[in-house]
Structures are given as structure tokens and as C-alpha cells.
Design a protein around this motif. Sequence first.
Motif, PDB file in Angstrom:
ATOM      1  N   GLU A 136       0.684  -1.265  -0.171  1.00  0.00           N
ATOM      2  CA  GLU A 136       0.210  -0.118  -0.377  1.00  0.00           C
ATOM      3  C   GLU A 136       0.972   1.184  -0.005  1.00  0.00           C
ATOM      4  N   LYS A 137       1.509   1.696  -1.301  1.00  0.00           N
ATOM      5  CA  LYS A 137       2.876   2.341  -1.228  1.00  0.00           C
ATOM      6  C   LYS A 137       1.930   3.025  -2.592  1.00  0.00           C
ATOM      7  N   LEU A 138       1.067   3.352  -3.032  1.00  0.00           N
ATOM      8  CA  LEU A 138       0.725   3.842  -3.960  1.00  0.00           C
ATOM      9  C   LEU A 138       1.564   5.993  -4.363  1.00  0.00           C
ATOM     10  N   GLY A 139       0.611   6.064  -3.249  1.00  0.00           N
ATOM     11  CA  GLY A 139       1.211   7.433  -2.423  1.00  0.00           C
ATOM     12  C   GLY A 139       2.582   7.848  -2.364  1.00  0.00           C
ATOM     13  N   SER A 140       2.775   6.624  -1.814  1.00  0.00           N
ATOM     14  CA  SER A 140       4.984   7.210  -1.642  1.00  0.00           C
ATOM     15  C   SER A 140       5.454   7.168  -3.006  1.00  0.00           C
ATOM     16  N   TYR A 141       5.429   6.036  -3.633  1.00  0.00           N
ATOM     17  CA  TYR A 141       5.663   5.874  -5.238  1.00  0.00           C
ATOM     18  C   TYR A 141       5.190   7.568  -6.008  1.00  0.00           C
ATOM     19  N   LEU A 142       3.865   8.157  -6.101  1.00  0.00           N
ATOM     20  CA  LEU A 142       3.449   9.513  -6.824  1.00  0.00           C
ATOM     21  C   LEU A 142       4.643  11.058  -6.148  1.00  0.00           C
ATOM     22  N   VAL A 143       4.501  10.219  -4.647  1.00  0.00           N
ATOM     23  CA  VAL A 143       4.706  12.204  -3.924  1.00  0.00           C
ATOM     24  C   VAL A 143       6.545  12.443  -4.806  1.00  0.00           C
ATOM     25  N   ARG A 144       7.020  10.968  -4.388  1.00  0.00           N
ATOM     26  CA  ARG A 144       8.732  11.220  -3.958  1.00  0.00           C
ATOM     27  C   ARG A 144       9.282  11.106  -5.403  1.00  0.00           C
ATOM     28  N   LEU A 145       8.128  10.648  -6.556  1.00  0.00           N
ATOM     29  CA  LEU A 145       8.874  10.487  -8.033  1.00  0.00           C
ATOM     30  C   LEU A 145       8.228  11.795  -9.310  1.00  0.00           C
ATOM     31  N   TYR A 146       7.315  13.050  -8.191  1.00  0.00           N
ATOM     32  CA  TYR A 146       6.701  13.869  -9.323  1.00  0.00           C
ATOM     33  C   TYR A 146       7.420  15.042  -9.750  1.00  0.00           C
ATOM     34  N   GLY A 147       8.169  15.411  -8.608  1.00  0.00           N
ATOM     35  CA  GLY A 147       9.009  16.426  -8.539  1.00  0.00           C
ATOM     36  C   GLY A 147      10.546  16.080  -9.863  1.00  0.00           C
ATOM     37  N   LEU A 148      10.794  15.044 -10.522  1.00  0.00           N
ATOM     38  CA  LEU A 148      11.479  14.447 -10.957  1.00  0.00           C
ATOM     39  C   LEU A 148      10.415  14.445 -12.524  1.00  0.00           C
ATOM     40  N   LEU A 149      10.107  14.354 -12.387  1.00  0.00           N
ATOM     41  CA  LEU A 149       8.487  14.823 -13.283  1.00  0.00           C
ATOM     42  C   LEU A 149       8.727  16.115 -13.744  1.00  0.00           C
ATOM     43  N   ILE A 150       8.310  16.829 -13.160  1.00  0.00           N
ATOM     44  CA  ILE A 150       8.253  18.589 -13.202  1.00  0.00           C
ATOM     45  C   ILE A 150      10.189  18.762 -13.732  1.00  0.00           C
ATOM     46  N   ALA A 151      10.728  18.653 -13.487  1.00  0.00           N
ATOM     47  CA  ALA A 151      12.637  18.635 -13.477  1.00  0.00           C
ATOM     48  C   ALA A 151      12.606  18.593 -14.353  1.00  0.00           C
ATOM     49  N   VAL A 152      12.663  17.090 -15.240  1.00  0.00           N
ATOM     50  CA  VAL A 152      13.038  16.960 -16.470  1.00  0.00           C
ATOM     51  C   VAL A 152      12.596  17.571 -17.483  1.00  0.00           C
ATOM     52  N   TYR A 153      10.907  17.933 -17.386  1.00  0.00           N
ATOM     53  CA  TYR A 153      10.205  18.452 -17.999  1.00  0.00           C
ATOM     54  C   TYR A 153      11.033  20.039 -18.291  1.00  0.00           C
ATOM     55  N   ILE A 154      11.345  20.705 -17.715  1.00  0.00           N
ATOM     56  CA  ILE A 154      11.967  21.788 -17.046  1.00  0.00           C
ATOM     57  C   ILE A 154      13.475  21.606 -18.092  1.00  0.00           C
ATOM     58  N   LEU A 155      14.015  20.537 -17.612  1.00  0.00           N
ATOM     59  CA  LEU A 155      15.916  19.978 -18.394  1.00  0.00           C
ATOM     60  C   LEU A 155      15.015  19.760 -19.917  1.00  0.00           C
ATOM     61  N   LYS A 156      14.212  19.868 -19.824  1.00  0.00           N
ATOM     62  CA  LYS A 156      13.935  19.469 -21.222  1.00  0.00           C
ATOM     63  C   LYS A 156      14.552  20.758 -22.785  1.00  0.00           C
ATOM     64  N   LYS A 157      14.194  21.415 -21.985  1.00  0.00           N
ATOM     65  CA  LYS A 157      13.595  23.477 -21.959  1.00  0.00           C
ATOM     66  C   LYS A 157      13.022  23.198 -23.918  1.00  0.00           C
ATOM     67  N   ASN A 158      11.963  22.023 -24.194  1.00  0.00           N
ATOM     68  CA  ASN A 158      10.687  21.785 -24.825  1.00  0.00           C
ATOM     69  C   ASN A 158       9.375  22.307 -24.836  1.00  0.00           C
ATOM     70  N   TYR A 159       9.098  23.123 -23.642  1.00  0.00           N
ATOM     71  CA  TYR A 159       7.850  23.444 -23.602  1.00  0.00           C
ATOM     72  C   TYR A 159       6.751  23.620 -24.866  1.00  0.00           C
ATOM     73  N   LYS A 160       5.407  23.209 -24.386  1.00  0.00           N
ATOM     74  CA  LYS A 160       4.392  23.404 -25.407  1.00  0.00           C
ATOM     75  C   LYS A 160       3.267  23.599 -24.238  1.00  0.00           C
ATOM     76  N   LYS A 161       2.315  24.303 -24.945  1.00  0.00           N
ATOM     77  CA  LYS A 161       1.251  24.484 -24.637  1.00  0.00           C
ATOM     78  C   LYS A 161       0.549  23.676 -23.837  1.00  0.00           C
ATOM     79  N   SER A 162       0.429  22.498 -24.848  1.00  0.00           N
ATOM     80  CA  SER A 162      -0.689  21.891 -24.506  1.00  0.00           C
ATOM     81  C   SER A 162      -0.097  20.354 -23.141  1.00  0.00           C
ATOM     82  N   GLU A 163       1.690  20.450 -23.281  1.00  0.00           N
ATOM     83  CA  GLU A 163       1.864  19.737 -22.481  1.00  0.00           C
ATOM     84  C   GLU A 163       2.325  20.653 -21.113  1.00  0.00           C
ATOM     85  N   ASN A 164       1.754  21.991 -21.053  1.00  0.00           N
ATOM     86  CA  ASN A 164       1.862  23.031 -20.049  1.00  0.00           C
ATOM     87  C   ASN A 164       0.356  22.686 -19.176  1.00  0.00           C
TER      88      ASN A 164
END
Length: 431
Positions: A160-188
Amino acid sequence: MKDFKVLEEKAIAFFACSVVPFLSFSIFFADLICTLLSIFFLFYIIKKNHFIFYKNIFFLISLLFYFLSLFSSFLSEEILFSLKSSLPFIRIIIFIFLISFLIENNKFFLKFFYNFLKYTFLILVIYGLGQYIYEYYILLLNNTTHISYVRLALPFSDEEKLGSYLVRLYGLLIAVYILKKNYKKSENIFLIFLTLFTSVVILLSGERNSFFFLILFLTICIFFIKINLKFKITFIFSILIIFLLIFFQNTSVSNRILFDKNNKLNFTSNVNEIIIFTPQHTAHYLSGYKMFLDKPFIGQGPRMFRILCNDQKFNVKLKIKDIKKPYDSCSSHPHSTYIQLLAETGIIGAFLFSLGFFHIVYFFLKQLLLRIIFKKKNNINNYQVIISSSALLVFWPFSPSGNFFNNWILIINALIIGFYVNEFFKYKNYK
């Protein structure tokens, strides 16, 4: 030859990133990939003579922690049992630097990593909502929602650790999106809605610690991130409205997160009446503290808490008023990273690990002082804020936690720290 090199680069990036979905449904394959890639990377840096890692302060501290753990295992009462946790720990250290290396040197890694994270999150959010609706409906039919709580598990698992998985790795999702520097309105727009639904699933998961981590992470990011003020205010109100609606409409969630009678912090002049989080947690902590006092410098050895907690010298039977059965301290771990490290690796191991926490706190306090006292703008970017906030969850000392030497937690932490090391401990001649 060039095409083969590109194919090889893609394959390495693919396998490294495949750890992300495997962590959500098969720790065996996630650990297998982590181990194989670590062995491969070790041979690679030896072959290419990449000994610059030894000049990295984080690597040196990690290596010192590793040898301390080994030394503690050899002096433990069950050497082989303890070595099962301490000996393979080296693969986590190597995996951290593999992630850091791929960020710099593999042009496919960030793209693959972002896509793996994005689609894994999307699937898990849909799965979590579906699981909650189904289980809550069953409870509703049985008229048991007033005494039962819906807990969300990972797919193909009873963990029972679905919440733990999501909260721990969510920051990496946003961080990598920033690193990619390929921002699109639809993706935002997609990421905004994914953030809202991820927050909902974390709340519905019933994991108090994960919900606290979510609030901590969002608070730091909202305060330090450089973004449109109107968007910040809109986002804060959206999150608050969603949470309040869930709390008011679903008493099982509010009872679990906010009003659980087991949640308490009771500090009195009488040591025997002090309660931290819950009586059960307190019993674990007291047992771990006894183990620490017995061997304060090097500890009892990794993984030894689960064995020694049965020992009369360390076992605690915590008695609470109006409750006949005492709370026993025995468990697989003391449910606190720092108590576990104090008990199993001593004050030296706990101190080495705490350096990560102090480094991050110093980083944020420095920016805070520059802003409030000296009226200067932050000299940090949004990526650094997010990756530091994610790493803070790894080193956070003031809440219950899982087993530090658990493979699932170690690999998730390695992914986060890999990005953190690449940003803040990168050797200047890394390439």
C-alpha cells in the motif's frame, strides 16, 4: 559504426529509464536492471579510466558510509544476515553516478526518462482512481466506511504505497520537463491536470506521510519557484478547494489523515508518557534508541533491528492508559530512517546521511536570507528548486519512514539523488 553507437546509447538509456515503471509493479525486475547497469557502469569507468568520480565529495562520503556499513555488519551478531543488506549497497552508489553520468552524456536519456515517468504517472493515477472508486463502493455496500479506510496499493502488489511512489517521483517529472526545454502549451496544460489528479490520488491513498510530503514539496516549490504570481494563487486555491471537498465529502479520508485518534504528539515531563506519532511508533523508536546506546559509534549492523528487537535487552512493551494490550517494539525496522541508522550504523552512519539534509537546508536558507534580509533576488533556477525539494524528501528526518535498506526505497532514492548529484556535486571536468 556510428549507427551502432547510437543504438547502444538508446539501449542503455531505455534500460535505465525502464526502472521507473518496474518500480510500480515489479521490484524484482527494477532491482535486477539496477544491479546489471551498475556492474556494466563499473566496468565502463574502469575501462575508460573515468576516475574523476573519486574527486567527487558526495562519492567519497557515500563510499565512507558503505565501508562503515560493512564494518558494522562484520561486528554484528549475525554477520551473514547483516551483509545481505550492507554488501549489495554499493550498487546503489554506482547507480546514482550512472544516472548523473547519463544526464550529461546520453542525449536520449532525458527524453526517455520523461516519457517513462509521464506515462507511468498517467497509468497509476487512472489505476488509483479506479481502485479507490471500486473499493469505496464495496465498503459503501457493506456500510463499513465509518470503520474502514481505503488504502491504495501498487499494481500487481499488496504493497500500500501508491501515494509514496507518486509523491517521491513527481518532482523528477517536472524537473526533467524543465531540463528538456521543449515547452508546449498542450504539454503545460497536461502537466497541470496531471499534478492536480496526482495530488488527489496521493490524498486518497490514505498515506499520512505521503500527504505530508506532498504539502511540504508544494509549499517549498510555490515559495521559491519563479513563476507568474497569478498562476501561483490560482494553483494554491485549486489544490485547497479540491482537498477541502474531499475532506468534507469523505469522512474516511479526513478521519485517516486529520483525525486519526492514533496520531498524537504527547510531550510531558514524565518520559514514560511521551508519545511520538503513535504508541506503536514510539515503541519502535525506544527500542532503536536502546540499540544505539548499546553500540553508539558503529551500531548493531544493517538489518539487525528485526532480530535484536526480540532481545529482552532491547525489546520495549509500551503500556498506554485504558489499553490492556501493550505495544510491542518488534518490527522489521523502527519506522524512522535516522533512528534506524543510529541503531544499525551508529552515530557515524547517521551523521554521514544527515549531511544531505543539512546541505539542502543550507541551500534554501541561504536563498531565504538573500531575499528577506538583503532584498536580493534568488540566484537559483526552477530546476534547482524542484530537484532540491525532491531530495529533501529523501533526507527528511521528522516523520515516519520505511526501511532504509529496502530495495524499493533505495532505488527510488537513487534516481532522485542521481539528479541532485549531477546538479550540485558535478565535477567541473565531468565530460
